[in-house]
Design a protein around this motif. Sequence first.
Motif, short mmCIF file in Angstrom:
data_model
loop_
_atom_site.label_atom_id
_atom_site.label_comp_id
_atom_site.label_asym_id
_atom_site.label_seq_id
_atom_site.Cartn_x
_atom_site.Cartn_y
_atom_site.Cartn_z
N HIS A 175 0.85 -1.20 0.00
CA HIS A 175 0.00 0.00 0.00
C HIS A 175 0.89 1.25 0.00
O HIS A 175 1.94 1.29 0.63
CB HIS A 175 -0.97 0.00 1.18
N GLY A 176 0.45 2.23 -0.79
CA GLY A 176 1.17 3.50 -0.84
C GLY A 176 2.42 3.45 -1.71
O GLY A 176 3.14 4.45 -1.83
N GLU A 177 2.71 2.31 -2.34
CA GLU A 177 3.91 2.24 -3.20
C GLU A 177 3.77 1.13 -4.23
O GLU A 177 2.91 0.25 -4.10
CB GLU A 177 5.15 1.99 -2.34
N ILE A 178 4.64 1.21 -5.23
CA ILE A 178 4.67 0.15 -6.25
C ILE A 178 5.65 -0.92 -5.79
O ILE A 178 6.77 -0.60 -5.36
CB ILE A 178 5.10 0.74 -7.61
N ASP A 179 5.26 -2.18 -5.88
CA ASP A 179 6.15 -3.26 -5.48
C ASP A 179 7.32 -3.36 -6.46
O ASP A 179 7.12 -3.35 -7.69
CB ASP A 179 5.37 -4.58 -5.46
N ALA A 180 8.54 -3.48 -5.91
CA ALA A 180 9.73 -3.48 -6.77
C ALA A 180 9.75 -4.69 -7.70
O ALA A 180 10.19 -4.59 -8.85
CB ALA A 180 10.98 -3.44 -5.90
N GLY A 181 9.27 -5.84 -7.23
CA GLY A 181 9.25 -7.04 -8.08
C GLY A 181 8.31 -6.85 -9.26
O GLY A 181 8.66 -7.17 -10.41
N SER A 182 7.14 -6.30 -8.99
CA SER A 182 6.18 -6.07 -10.07
C SER A 182 6.73 -5.06 -11.07
O SER A 182 6.53 -5.19 -12.30
CB SER A 182 4.84 -5.58 -9.50
N TYR A 298 4.17 -15.09 -17.66
CA TYR A 298 5.26 -14.23 -17.20
C TYR A 298 5.17 -14.14 -15.69
O TYR A 298 4.15 -13.70 -15.16
CB TYR A 298 5.13 -12.81 -17.78
N LEU A 299 6.26 -14.56 -15.04
CA LEU A 299 6.22 -14.48 -13.58
C LEU A 299 7.48 -13.85 -13.04
O LEU A 299 8.56 -14.02 -13.61
CB LEU A 299 5.93 -15.87 -12.98
N VAL A 300 7.31 -13.09 -11.96
CA VAL A 300 8.46 -12.50 -11.30
C VAL A 300 8.52 -13.07 -9.89
O VAL A 300 7.48 -13.31 -9.27
CB VAL A 300 8.38 -10.95 -11.27
N ALA A 301 9.75 -13.30 -9.42
CA ALA A 301 9.90 -13.85 -8.07
C ALA A 301 11.28 -13.46 -7.54
O ALA A 301 12.18 -13.13 -8.33
CB ALA A 301 9.78 -15.36 -8.11
N ASN A 302 11.41 -13.52 -6.23
CA ASN A 302 12.75 -13.39 -5.67
C ASN A 302 13.60 -14.54 -6.21
O ASN A 302 13.09 -15.65 -6.37
CB ASN A 302 12.68 -13.46 -4.14
N ARG A 303 14.86 -14.25 -6.44
CA ARG A 303 15.70 -15.21 -7.15
C ARG A 303 15.73 -16.60 -6.52
O ARG A 303 15.81 -17.60 -7.22
CB ARG A 303 17.14 -14.69 -7.19
N ARG A 320 14.72 -17.82 -18.42
CA ARG A 320 14.84 -16.66 -17.54
C ARG A 320 15.01 -15.44 -18.44
O ARG A 320 16.02 -15.31 -19.14
CB ARG A 320 16.07 -16.85 -16.65
N LEU A 321 14.02 -14.58 -18.46
CA LEU A 321 14.07 -13.41 -19.35
C LEU A 321 14.98 -12.32 -18.81
O LEU A 321 15.57 -11.55 -19.57
CB LEU A 321 12.67 -12.79 -19.48
N ALA A 322 15.03 -12.21 -17.48
CA ALA A 322 15.82 -11.13 -16.87
C ALA A 322 16.08 -11.50 -15.42
O ALA A 322 15.33 -12.27 -14.82
CB ALA A 322 15.04 -9.82 -16.92
N GLU A 323 17.15 -10.94 -14.88
CA GLU A 323 17.40 -11.09 -13.44
C GLU A 323 18.25 -9.93 -12.97
O GLU A 323 18.96 -9.29 -13.75
CB GLU A 323 18.08 -12.42 -13.13
N ASP A 324 18.11 -9.62 -11.69
CA ASP A 324 19.04 -8.66 -11.07
C ASP A 324 19.44 -9.25 -9.72
O ASP A 324 19.27 -10.45 -9.50
CB ASP A 324 18.40 -7.26 -10.99
N TYR A 327 15.63 -10.15 -8.10
CA TYR A 327 14.48 -10.76 -8.79
C TYR A 327 14.89 -11.52 -10.04
O TYR A 327 15.94 -11.25 -10.64
CB TYR A 327 13.47 -9.68 -9.20
N LYS A 328 13.98 -12.40 -10.45
CA LYS A 328 14.10 -13.04 -11.77
C LYS A 328 12.73 -12.94 -12.44
O LYS A 328 11.69 -13.00 -11.77
CB LYS A 328 14.52 -14.50 -11.63
#
Length: 335
Positions: A175-182, A298-303, A320-324, A327-328
């Motif tokens: 709430h009040g912010e955008i989730d970094a994973g999303s 398309y799914l995002v999750a903690n690595r 795996r399309l992307a990771e940092d 997240y992946k």
Amino acid sequence: MNPALETLLLPFSSEGGIPVPGRCLFLGAEAHPLLQGWQNLTAVQPHKPLADAWRRAGFTAPVERAEGRWPVVLLLPGKSRDEILASFALARDHLEPGGTLVAAVPNTLGASRFEKEFARATGSVHSIQKNKSRVFSATDDGTWNEALFAEWRTLGEPRPVPGTSHTTRAGIFSHGEIDAGSQFLVAHLPADLRGKVADLGAGWGYLSAEALRLAPGIQRIHLFESDSRALACARTNLAEWGDRPVFSWHDVTTGIPGHYDVILTNPPFHSGRDTDVDLGRAFVTSAARALGRTGRLYLVANRQLPYEAVLKAEGLGYERLAEDKTYKVILARKP
Ligand SMILES: C[S@@+](CC[C@H](N)C(=O)[O-])C[C@H]1O[C@@H](n2cnc3c(N)ncnc32)[C@H](O)[C@@H]1O
């Protein structure tokens, strides 16, 4: 069983305690055998799995919003500070003059701190500690600190997400912010999403709103979410998209109806404050089974979260399309 629920009901079974009321409102209602004999029990429960469990236990279905006042209000007030204080104010608003408000909070969420806050508003409280929780109650004698309740009421009001036109409210995810994973997922979505789309665990609608903005080919996007308060925010936040978004108060772990060209998800992996990877796994299973023949997930999750094993078990191919560092983003399809 939720230990705070056991504790919440202690004042009604202890000697010299509160008599079982003839009418009662239960905010954050969870089923308990001791409640079976109670008359005229009105329940509010925003979380679909808990609302379903309440109905399965034989109680009258929860209402989305309580209307009216009751001589006794029971409260299991949620997890975060603002949500808890706002629910004290909400419970107060539904109390008849001279009525009794009874709340229980687990120690891990700061029971003693919230009892002190409650006492600031109500004066004296009666309190019992058991099951690593506290139940505290007070009877309205006309001297309660209404200014403090008014302050807490504002904590439950819609809250803007800075830099956007979206609103959220205390107690819902992110709430009040955008989730970094999303946000990471959105940054890696292609613009060619099209057809019938599903957003599993849609929260206040961030992923769906961004997908609609990015991909004009989306005909319908079905938002499945278990928290009715989050879904209500999503309805407001996606109002500009007319009938393209479709909203379902739904427990995704039970599967979802239909098959989809695209599924987007940032699966939850917490139940309350505890990590619950099985919840995330159940999401991935539901997503895999609802994918159309040529569909894309398309799914995002903690690595570190082990969702690839679920995709494999469901017979999907994935990359795996992307990771940092955190997240992946995974793209999965049927072979
Ligand atoms: C990680 S959040 C993602 C929220 C949203 N997609 C966003 O980007 O802000 C996961 C969401 O799943 C919801 N959720 C948890 N358990 C669920 C269940 N069993 N069925 C449906 N939704 C659930 C949570 O309320 C939360 O909104």
